[in-house]
Design a protein around this motif. Structure first.
Motif, short mmCIF file in Angstrom:
data_model
loop_
_atom_site.label_atom_id
_atom_site.label_comp_id
_atom_site.label_asym_id
_atom_site.label_seq_id
_atom_site.Cartn_x
_atom_site.Cartn_y
_atom_site.Cartn_z
N UNK A 100 0.79 -1.23 0.00
CA UNK A 100 0.00 0.00 0.00
C UNK A 100 0.82 1.28 0.00
N UNK A 101 2.14 1.20 0.03
CA UNK A 101 2.98 2.42 0.03
C UNK A 101 2.60 3.30 -1.16
N UNK A 102 2.48 4.58 -0.91
CA UNK A 102 2.08 5.52 -1.95
C UNK A 102 0.59 5.73 -2.05
N UNK A 103 -0.18 5.01 -1.23
CA UNK A 103 -1.62 5.17 -1.27
C UNK A 103 -2.00 6.57 -0.79
N UNK A 104 -3.10 7.08 -1.32
CA UNK A 104 -3.56 8.43 -1.00
C UNK A 104 -4.85 8.41 -0.19
N UNK A 105 -4.99 9.42 0.63
CA UNK A 105 -6.21 9.68 1.39
C UNK A 105 -6.49 11.17 1.17
N UNK A 106 -7.59 11.48 0.49
CA UNK A 106 -7.88 12.86 0.09
C UNK A 106 -9.19 13.35 0.70
N UNK A 107 -9.16 14.60 1.15
CA UNK A 107 -10.34 15.26 1.71
C UNK A 107 -10.65 16.50 0.87
N UNK A 108 -11.86 16.56 0.34
CA UNK A 108 -12.30 17.70 -0.47
C UNK A 108 -13.50 18.35 0.20
N UNK A 109 -13.43 19.67 0.36
CA UNK A 109 -14.47 20.44 1.04
C UNK A 109 -15.17 21.34 0.03
N UNK A 110 -16.51 21.21 -0.08
CA UNK A 110 -17.29 22.04 -1.00
C UNK A 110 -18.39 22.75 -0.24
#
Length: 150
Positions: A100-110
């Protein structure tokens, strides 16, 4: 690696949700859905190293090592995971992290006319899909409750 998506609408302005989500004390509250001892060490600033920690059944600190890949206040945070803490020691190579190295966790606020639509996308392995499908909605509900109560 599979990308998972979660979202929630919170009846609170973006700036409040953003601050509440990342502030030390409230972070520990909403992420307790993943681990009751959930915490972080480090900074949310772009390029910073950050540790996402908890205590295991043996009382040892463990967790994830990551870098804040992007931080746009009140809009977006991207976390790139690259290692683990095992009994307090950093592990950044080998079988424990290769999958899983390099995996992303993204949070977007609208903004939704004063409310906040918070969207999460996270890379995961097959073995964590059921866990995330249970824990993420609980965590986001807790974040919503905290934001709307304050």
């Amino acid at each position: 690696m599979k990308k998972m998506y979660y979202q929630i609408t919170i009846d609170s302005p973006i700036a409040h949700v953003f601050k509440t989500m990342l502030a030390k004390e409230t972070y520990k509250q909403w992420t307790a859905a993943f681990n009751p001892t959930s915490d972080f060490e480090g900074s949310w600033e772009k390029g910073s190293k950050i540790y996402f920690t908890g205590v295991n059944k043996e009382g040892e600190k463990e967790g994830m090592i990551a870098e804040i890949a992007e931080h746009i206040p009140n809009k977006y945070v991207s976390i790139r995971h690259y290692g683990i803490l095992d009994k307090g020691k950093e592990v950044t190579a080998g079988p424990a992290v290769e999958a899983w190295a390099g995996s992303l966790e993204n949070y977007t606020f609208n903004d939704l006319n004063g409310q906040t639509l918070l969207m999460i996308d996270v890379d995961t392995n097959e073995e964590y899909i059921d866990y995330f499908d249970e824990a993420w909605p609980q965590a986001l509900k807790k974040l919503k409750d905290i934001c709307e109560a304050n």
